[in-house]
Design a protein around this motif. Structure first.
Motif, PDB file in Angstrom:
ATOM      1  N   LYS A 173      30.181  32.085  32.814  1.00 24.40           N
ATOM      2  CA  LYS A 173      31.395  32.206  32.010  1.00 24.40           C
ATOM      3  C   LYS A 173      32.635  32.007  32.895  1.00 24.40           C
ATOM      4  CE  LYS A 173      33.903  35.435  29.088  1.00 24.40           C
ATOM      5  NZ  LYS A 173      34.042  36.806  28.643  1.00 24.40           N
ATOM      6  N   ILE A 174      32.623  32.606  34.083  1.00 24.30           N
ATOM      7  CA  ILE A 174      33.751  32.447  35.010  1.00 24.30           C
ATOM      8  C   ILE A 174      33.901  30.980  35.396  1.00 24.30           C
ATOM      9  CG2 ILE A 174      34.579  32.995  37.347  1.00 24.30           C
ATOM     10  CD1 ILE A 174      33.186  35.782  36.910  1.00 24.30           C
ATOM     11  N   PHE A 175      32.786  30.320  35.661  1.00 23.46           N
ATOM     12  CA  PHE A 175      32.849  28.904  36.020  1.00 23.46           C
ATOM     13  C   PHE A 175      33.438  28.073  34.870  1.00 23.46           C
ATOM     14  CE2 PHE A 175      30.877  24.650  36.233  1.00 23.46           C
ATOM     15  CZ  PHE A 175      31.497  24.217  37.394  1.00 23.46           C
ATOM     16  N   ALA A 176      32.975  28.338  33.657  1.00 21.33           N
ATOM     17  CA  ALA A 176      33.466  27.580  32.498  1.00 21.33           C
ATOM     18  C   ALA A 176      34.962  27.812  32.262  1.00 21.33           C
ATOM     19  CB  ALA A 176      32.673  27.962  31.249  1.00 21.33           C
ATOM     20  N   GLU A 177      35.419  29.043  32.449  1.00 18.25           N
ATOM     21  CA  GLU A 177      36.810  29.378  32.159  1.00 18.25           C
ATOM     22  C   GLU A 177      37.765  29.103  33.320  1.00 18.25           C
ATOM     23  OE1 GLU A 177      36.752  33.497  31.002  1.00 18.25           O
ATOM     24  OE2 GLU A 177      35.830  33.052  29.067  1.00 18.25           O
ATOM     25  N   ARG A 178      37.275  29.273  34.572  1.00 17.47           N
ATOM     26  CA  ARG A 178      38.203  29.243  35.708  1.00 17.47           C
ATOM     27  C   ARG A 178      37.936  28.129  36.714  1.00 17.47           C
ATOM     28  NH1 ARG A 178      39.974  34.978  37.134  1.00 17.47           N
ATOM     29  NH2 ARG A 178      41.454  33.799  38.368  1.00 17.47           N
ATOM     30  N   GLY A 179      36.724  27.505  36.671  1.00 22.30           N
ATOM     31  CA  GLY A 179      36.461  26.350  37.521  1.00 22.30           C
ATOM     32  C   GLY A 179      35.913  26.640  38.901  1.00 22.30           C
ATOM     33  N   PHE A 180      35.430  27.853  39.127  1.00 23.92           N
ATOM     34  CA  PHE A 180      34.771  28.165  40.401  1.00 23.92           C
ATOM     35  C   PHE A 180      33.578  29.067  40.142  1.00 23.92           C
ATOM     36  CE2 PHE A 180      38.276  31.167  39.850  1.00 23.92           C
ATOM     37  CZ  PHE A 180      37.655  32.391  40.016  1.00 23.92           C
ATOM     38  N   ARG A 181      32.669  29.083  41.113  1.00 24.70           N
ATOM     39  CA  ARG A 181      31.433  29.866  40.960  1.00 24.70           C
ATOM     40  C   ARG A 181      31.453  31.090  41.866  1.00 24.70           C
ATOM     41  NH1 ARG A 181      27.930  27.597  37.755  1.00 24.70           N
ATOM     42  NH2 ARG A 181      27.801  25.357  37.614  1.00 24.70           N
ATOM     43  N   LEU A 182      31.088  32.222  41.292  1.00 19.41           N
ATOM     44  CA  LEU A 182      30.807  33.431  42.053  1.00 19.41           C
ATOM     45  C   LEU A 182      29.303  33.610  41.954  1.00 19.41           C
ATOM     46  CD1 LEU A 182      33.767  35.628  40.825  1.00 19.41           C
ATOM     47  CD2 LEU A 182      33.621  34.187  42.860  1.00 19.41           C
ATOM     48  N   ILE A 183      28.614  33.557  43.086  1.00 21.74           N
ATOM     49  CA  ILE A 183      27.156  33.456  43.067  1.00 21.74           C
ATOM     50  C   ILE A 183      26.480  34.812  43.196  1.00 21.74           C
ATOM     51  CG2 ILE A 183      25.170  32.415  44.228  1.00 21.74           C
ATOM     52  CD1 ILE A 183      27.182  30.125  45.032  1.00 21.74           C
ATOM     53  N   SER A 184      26.698  35.492  44.309  1.00 25.96           N
ATOM     54  CA  SER A 184      26.036  36.776  44.511  1.00 25.96           C
ATOM     55  C   SER A 184      26.769  37.583  45.567  1.00 25.96           C
ATOM     56  CB  SER A 184      24.581  36.566  44.947  1.00 25.96           C
ATOM     57  OG  SER A 184      24.528  35.932  46.218  1.00 25.96           O
ATOM     58  N   GLY A 185      26.525  38.870  45.559  1.00 24.56           N
ATOM     59  CA  GLY A 185      27.156  39.732  46.550  1.00 24.56           C
ATOM     60  C   GLY A 185      26.644  41.145  46.428  1.00 24.56           C
ATOM     61  N   ASP A 186      27.292  42.033  47.143  1.00 27.80           N
ATOM     62  CA  ASP A 186      26.859  43.429  47.139  1.00 27.80           C
ATOM     63  C   ASP A 186      27.628  44.277  46.129  1.00 27.80           C
ATOM     64  OD1 ASP A 186      29.345  43.691  48.306  1.00 27.80           O
ATOM     65  OD2 ASP A 186      28.596  44.383  50.248  1.00 27.80           O
ATOM     66  N   GLY A 187      28.499  43.654  45.343  1.00 28.39           N
ATOM     67  CA  GLY A 187      29.247  44.377  44.320  1.00 28.39           C
ATOM     68  C   GLY A 187      30.544  44.993  44.813  1.00 28.39           C
ATOM     69  N   HIS A 188      30.897  44.770  46.085  1.00 30.09           N
ATOM     70  CA  HIS A 188      32.110  45.368  46.637  1.00 30.09           C
ATOM     71  C   HIS A 188      33.275  44.391  46.757  1.00 30.09           C
ATOM     72  CE1 HIS A 188      30.159  49.174  47.440  1.00 30.09           C
ATOM     73  NE2 HIS A 188      29.139  48.500  47.917  1.00 30.09           N
ATOM     74  N   ILE A 189      33.094  43.153  46.293  1.00 28.69           N
ATOM     75  CA  ILE A 189      34.207  42.208  46.163  1.00 28.69           C
ATOM     76  C   ILE A 189      34.195  41.776  44.700  1.00 28.69           C
ATOM     77  CG2 ILE A 189      35.208  40.007  46.851  1.00 28.69           C
ATOM     78  CD1 ILE A 189      33.913  40.293  49.559  1.00 28.69           C
ATOM     79  N   VAL A 190      35.218  42.185  43.957  1.00 29.45           N
ATOM     80  CA  VAL A 190      35.234  42.035  42.508  1.00 29.45           C
ATOM     81  C   VAL A 190      36.437  41.197  42.077  1.00 29.45           C
ATOM     82  CG1 VAL A 190      35.264  43.296  40.325  1.00 29.45           C
ATOM     83  CG2 VAL A 190      34.169  44.319  42.332  1.00 29.45           C
ATOM     84  N   LEU A 191      36.190  40.189  41.257  1.00 33.38           N
ATOM     85  CA  LEU A 191      37.252  39.351  40.716  1.00 33.38           C
ATOM     86  C   LEU A 191      38.179  40.195  39.846  1.00 33.38           C
ATOM     87  CD1 LEU A 191      38.296  36.402  40.334  1.00 33.38           C
ATOM     88  CD2 LEU A 191      36.834  36.301  38.303  1.00 33.38           C
ATOM     89  N   VAL A 192      39.487  40.056  40.082  1.00 31.44           N
ATOM     90  CA  VAL A 192      40.489  40.787  39.295  1.00 31.44           C
ATOM     91  C   VAL A 192      41.642  39.842  38.976  1.00 31.44           C
ATOM     92  CG1 VAL A 192      39.954  43.062  40.275  1.00 31.44           C
ATOM     93  CG2 VAL A 192      41.695  41.634  41.366  1.00 31.44           C
ATOM     94  N   ASP A 193      42.471  40.247  38.028  1.00 26.18           N
ATOM     95  CA  ASP A 193      43.709  39.518  37.775  1.00 26.18           C
ATOM     96  C   ASP A 193      44.634  39.750  38.959  1.00 26.18           C
ATOM     97  OD1 ASP A 193      42.891  38.608  35.274  1.00 26.18           O
ATOM     98  OD2 ASP A 193      43.683  40.380  34.252  1.00 26.18           O
ATOM     99  N   CYS A 194      45.352  38.717  39.355  1.00 23.47           N
ATOM    100  CA  CYS A 194      46.286  38.851  40.468  1.00 23.47           C
ATOM    101  C   CYS A 194      47.443  39.761  40.054  1.00 23.47           C
ATOM    102  CB  CYS A 194      46.813  37.494  40.895  1.00 23.47           C
ATOM    103  SG  CYS A 194      45.543  36.456  41.670  1.00 23.47           S
ATOM    104  N   PRO A 195      47.837  40.660  40.955  1.00 28.76           N
ATOM    105  CA  PRO A 195      48.967  41.536  40.627  1.00 28.76           C
ATOM    106  C   PRO A 195      50.265  40.739  40.539  1.00 28.76           C
ATOM    107  CG  PRO A 195      48.209  41.903  42.885  1.00 28.76           C
ATOM    108  CD  PRO A 195      47.280  40.912  42.266  1.00 28.76           C
ATOM    109  N   THR A 196      51.218  41.305  39.851  1.00 26.29           N
ATOM    110  CA  THR A 196      52.519  40.646  39.742  1.00 26.29           C
ATOM    111  C   THR A 196      53.210  40.675  41.099  1.00 26.29           C
ATOM    112  OG1 THR A 196      53.533  42.721  39.075  1.00 26.29           O
ATOM    113  CG2 THR A 196      52.799  41.261  37.309  1.00 26.29           C
TER     114      THR A 196
END
Length: 175
Positions: free
Chosen positions: A58-81
């Motif tokens: 879903k992230i790839f379809a909407e945003r154009g990049f792939r998040l593949i795998s990790g340990d759960g401690h780096i999480v995609l968020v909206d950029c702060p203002t």
């Protein structure tokens, strides 16, 4: 009517014998009466964590990049203002704009495919970024050790004079 009464009594006696047999069998195995015993067929398969990033397609379809795998401690968020006190890891990309992640825990890792990354701003973590340019036999990897709490030039910004686009393959962070 008498036949029906005899059948009901016979059925009740037969059911009682069966239930008594189950109770005796359960008592012999230490299982309380009225409970059931799980068999190997009842046991669910063991859970195996593959560390795949949730909603990657879903992230790839909407945003154009792939998040593949990790340990759960780096999480995609909206950029702060701009001007926000929130500290996130921010990627500067050509074509995709800014991509932000929150890092949690003392260590963190994430495998990804984010194209055309030229800058990474870090929070208070020691971050290492592995990047690649080209494909196949022409692929060239570079690893960058990034300074804490700073904007760091990477990829094409450091690739002088060629200025080739680099894709970010993975990040690791240590507090």
């Amino acid at each position: 009517m008498r036949s029906i009464s005899k059948l009901l009594v016979a059925g009740a006696v037969a059911g009682s014998v069966v239930l008594t047999g189950v109770a005796v069998a359960n008592a012999a195995t230490g299982v309380p009466a009225g409970s059931t015993v799980a068999t190997a067929d009842d046991t669910p398969p063991p859970a195996v964590e593959d560390f795949a990033y949730p909603d990657s397609d879903k992230i790839f379809a909407e945003r154009g990049f792939r998040l593949i795998s990790g340990d759960g401690h780096i999480v995609l968020v909206d950029c702060p203002t701009p001007g926000s006190a929130e500290k996130v890891l921010m990627l500067d990309t050509r074509g995709l704009g800014k991509v932000c992640f929150r890092i949690t825990g003392n260590t963190a890792s994430l495998k990804m495919e984010v194209p055309s990354v030229y800058g990474i701003t870090t929070p208070d973590y020691a971050v290492t970024a592995r990047m690649v340019t080209g494909t196949g036999d022409q692929a060239e990897e570079k690893t960058y050790t990034l300074l804490r709490n700073q904007s760091n030039s990477v990829g094409e910004a450091k690739d002088v004079p060629q200025r080739r686009p680099f894709s970010l393959l993975d990040l690791t962070a240590v507090k």
